[in-house]
Design an enzyme around this catalytic site. Sequence first.
Site, PDB file in Angstrom:
ATOM      1  N   HIS A 289      14.858   1.652  48.569  1.00 46.33           N
ATOM      2  CA  HIS A 289      15.540   2.003  47.333  1.00 46.33           C
ATOM      3  C   HIS A 289      15.405   0.825  46.381  1.00 46.33           C
ATOM      4  CE1 HIS A 289      18.770   2.858  44.507  1.00 46.33           C
ATOM      5  NE2 HIS A 289      18.985   4.028  45.077  1.00 46.33           N
ATOM      6  N   HIS A 332      26.432  -2.554  48.444  1.00 45.29           N
ATOM      7  CA  HIS A 332      26.057  -3.896  48.018  1.00 45.29           C
ATOM      8  C   HIS A 332      27.216  -4.627  47.354  1.00 45.29           C
ATOM      9  CE1 HIS A 332      25.415  -1.493  44.386  1.00 45.29           C
ATOM     10  NE2 HIS A 332      25.363  -2.585  43.664  1.00 45.29           N
ATOM     11  N   GLU A 338      29.833  -4.626  37.059  1.00 47.93           N
ATOM     12  CA  GLU A 338      29.320  -3.328  36.644  1.00 47.93           C
ATOM     13  C   GLU A 338      30.446  -2.382  36.219  1.00 47.93           C
ATOM     14  OE1 GLU A 338      27.432  -1.956  40.176  1.00 47.93           O
ATOM     15  OE2 GLU A 338      25.847  -3.474  40.150  1.00 47.93           O
ATOM     16  N   HIS A 363      33.287  -2.285  39.102  1.00 46.60           N
ATOM     17  CA  HIS A 363      33.033  -3.052  40.318  1.00 46.60           C
ATOM     18  C   HIS A 363      32.634  -4.448  39.870  1.00 46.60           C
ATOM     19  CE1 HIS A 363      31.850   1.152  41.916  1.00 46.60           C
ATOM     20  NE2 HIS A 363      33.135   0.913  42.151  1.00 46.60           N
ATOM     21  N   HIS A 369      30.786  -2.188  46.981  1.00 51.33           N
ATOM     22  CA  HIS A 369      30.834  -0.794  46.536  1.00 51.33           C
ATOM     23  C   HIS A 369      29.586  -0.081  47.026  1.00 51.33           C
ATOM     24  CE1 HIS A 369      28.923  -3.214  43.393  1.00 51.33           C
ATOM     25  NE2 HIS A 369      28.295  -2.130  42.980  1.00 51.33           N
TER      26      HIS A 369
END
Length: 432
Positions: A289, A332, A338, A363, A369
Amino acid sequence: MSTHDLDYLSGFGNYFSSEALPNSLPIGRNNPQKAPRGLYAEQLSGSAFTAPNSENLRTWLYRIMPSVQRSGHTPITHLTLRSGPFDEVPPTPDQLRWDPLHQPIKQTDFFDGLFTVCGNGDPQSRSGSAVHLYVANSPMKDRAFVNADGDFLIVPQRGALEITTECGRLWVEPQEIVVVPRGMPFRVGFSDATVAGYVCENYGEHFVLPYRGPIGANGLANQRDFLTPVAWFEEVSRTTQVLMKFQGHIYSATQDHSPFDVVAWHGNYAPFKYDLRRFNAMNSVSFDHPDPSIFTVLTSPGTREGTANVDFVIFPPRWMVAEDTFRPPYYHRNIMSEYMGLIHGVYDAKPSGGFVPGGGSLHNCMAAHGPDAAAFKGASEAELKPHYLADTLAFMFESALVYRPTRAAMETETRQKDYLACWAGLSAHFRR
């Protein structure tokens, strides 16, 4: 009104010239002794005069009356708009999430409907950003807003906006964005019963396209898809209230003419809009990803190369084809902070509800999260065929500085006190 009712100039950061009446732009001189048609010449600078050519931003405006003809500014109070430094309440390492703002009961325009969720830095240092929501049920009438503290990146979530600026008008629908640069008056109108959305107020360097690196010359947001308005003006003789945000404070002044009386202009400091549906998403075609930085639309560069003051990132419809890969965003903890919002549809990491269009989550730096319990189970057991994520459009304001929530954001009833419960269903699967 549709987007086809207005004309636009295309290209990001280009030097444009536009006139609403022929022979309104002077030729060969920016500030002639007598400007055409009896207009006043006025320059709006978005950078230092001595900035390098590639970063030098300025626009010459040829207007009916100059901006100096305005009353003195009187301080006023805004109930829900806040500015840096953000120190009302201590920052929290907890993950935070909110439902959408409630609909206003009384008449509320865009300016009055601004609600600050969080922010960092401050306008005086010209660093950091703020996250605001807006909800409105009345167009701005005989009012204009000027933000001397930073650029306004507006993300409509419900209802289209007609944004009038000195350079012209922009019609901005959900799934589009608009950036109004620092110091430029604007007015927000609309034809829907109510409108709502998000705002990133950028105190730092102006937004630019991100460095594409190995991606190369094409992909992500392309320059040609950014649209700037053509010249348009109104000549009216009635009192207009001009609201200014200056060093975190709000001031009110009046003038007896419209601030949108610019008949012609030329330059590279202008508002622009962008259709997020034109974003050319990049993704993995083998395994793993990629980091979310591959979805950056615009960035405000920070002091350290590669570390943004604030990024605007989207998660648009896209194909997922990676093999032997956990496809939703991975768990992560991040040095960046964010704030996420949802324009429409479902975010693939939160399919169980709670993260809804018009709402948002925060976050902060090093706050863990990732997918909720249902997303983890579904993605871990899914048959990994090519899959198209269709009904989704989420975004993120990502900053190198910690976002500090406002007191109102922490105390509002729209804050979800049970947000952490979305991970409660996760269990250990370890085997020796």
